[in-house]
Design an enzyme around this catalytic site. Structure first.
Site, PDB file in Angstrom:
ATOM      1  N   TYR A  89       0.412  59.928   5.278  1.00 45.29           N
ATOM      2  CA  TYR A  89       1.696  60.589   5.037  1.00 45.29           C
ATOM      3  C   TYR A  89       1.720  61.944   5.747  1.00 45.29           C
ATOM      4  CZ  TYR A  89       2.231  56.989   1.504  1.00 45.29           C
ATOM      5  OH  TYR A  89       2.323  55.777   0.870  1.00 45.29           O
ATOM      6  N   ASN A 112      12.258  53.123   1.887  1.00 45.13           N
ATOM      7  CA  ASN A 112      12.582  52.389   3.105  1.00 45.13           C
ATOM      8  C   ASN A 112      13.285  51.073   2.744  1.00 45.13           C
ATOM      9  OD1 ASN A 112      12.598  50.971   5.523  1.00 45.13           O
ATOM     10  ND2 ASN A 112      10.391  50.630   5.536  1.00 45.13           N
ATOM     11  N   CYS A 120       6.621  50.628   6.919  1.00 43.32           N
ATOM     12  CA  CYS A 120       6.109  51.599   5.946  1.00 43.32           C
ATOM     13  C   CYS A 120       4.765  51.173   5.379  1.00 43.32           C
ATOM     14  CB  CYS A 120       7.135  51.834   4.834  1.00 43.32           C
ATOM     15  SG  CYS A 120       7.686  50.338   4.003  1.00 43.32           S
ATOM     16  N   HIS A 121       4.430  49.896   5.498  1.00 40.42           N
ATOM     17  CA  HIS A 121       3.135  49.418   5.004  1.00 40.42           C
ATOM     18  C   HIS A 121       1.966  50.001   5.791  1.00 40.42           C
ATOM     19  CE1 HIS A 121       4.281  46.556   8.182  1.00 40.42           C
ATOM     20  NE2 HIS A 121       2.977  46.437   8.405  1.00 40.42           N
ATOM     21  N   GLU A 147      -2.041  42.197  10.207  1.00 42.02           N
ATOM     22  CA  GLU A 147      -2.016  42.902  11.482  1.00 42.02           C
ATOM     23  C   GLU A 147      -3.420  43.126  12.038  1.00 42.02           C
ATOM     24  OE1 GLU A 147       0.539  46.342  11.288  1.00 42.02           O
ATOM     25  OE2 GLU A 147       2.275  45.107  10.783  1.00 42.02           O
TER      26      GLU A 147
END
Length: 161
Positions: A89, A112, A120-121, A147
């Site tokens: 963040y 979001n 946002c993950h 990912e």
């Protein structure tokens, strides 16, 4: 206008206006399948399916998330994160030129309206730990593992190995 899409993180509801995607909601209570009825919803569904299949690493959809100017800045910064990239963040606060806004960045991240597409993950705690996710930490963990090439899907719900 909306459609639903079943995926490894559960069912998604994709909501659009005539020109852009405005929301994607994780559905904890499944709804009847609603097929895409517009070219935009069809394209959004196709891109999300390709993402879940591992063949799409960058979305190209018109987006119109509703939020404050600050939230928009945060969401724009999130869209600059590369596939598989993780950041804190604090790093997002620095990227938007507001280094003292770490908590506000966290709040904007949590609001979001277009998760996955606005990734946002990919934002984690400064200590490397998973922190809150509106879709649930299990989904966040699945998306990050996906990912990284480590995701597993069991029973249509997000599960980590």
């Amino acid at each position: 206008m909306y459609c639903t899409l079943s995926g490894p993180c559960g069912q998604l509801k994709i909501i659009a206006d005539p020109n852009a995607i405005v929301r994607i909601d994780f559905l904890d209570q499944p709804e009847p399948e609603q097929p895409a009825t517009t070219p935009l919803l069809s394209e959004a569904s196709a891109q999300l399916k390709a993402y879940f299949a591992g063949s799409l690493h960058s979305f190209s959809l018109p987006l119109a998330p509703k939020g404050t100017r600050f939230q928009q800045q945060v969401w724009q910064a999130l869209q600059q994160l590369a596939y598989g990239e993780r950041c804190s963040y604090r790093e997002i606060a620095l990227r938007i030129g507001n280094p003292l806004a770490v908590r506000a960045v966290g709040a904007a991240n949590g609001r979001n309206p277009i998760p996955i597409v606005i990734p946002c993950h990919r934002v984690i705690g400064a200590n490397g730990k998973l922190t809150g996710y509106a879709g649930g930490l299990e989904r966040k963990d699945w998306l990050l593992r996906h990912e990284a090439g480590l995701a597993a899907s069991i029973g249509g719900r997000a599960r980590s190995r």
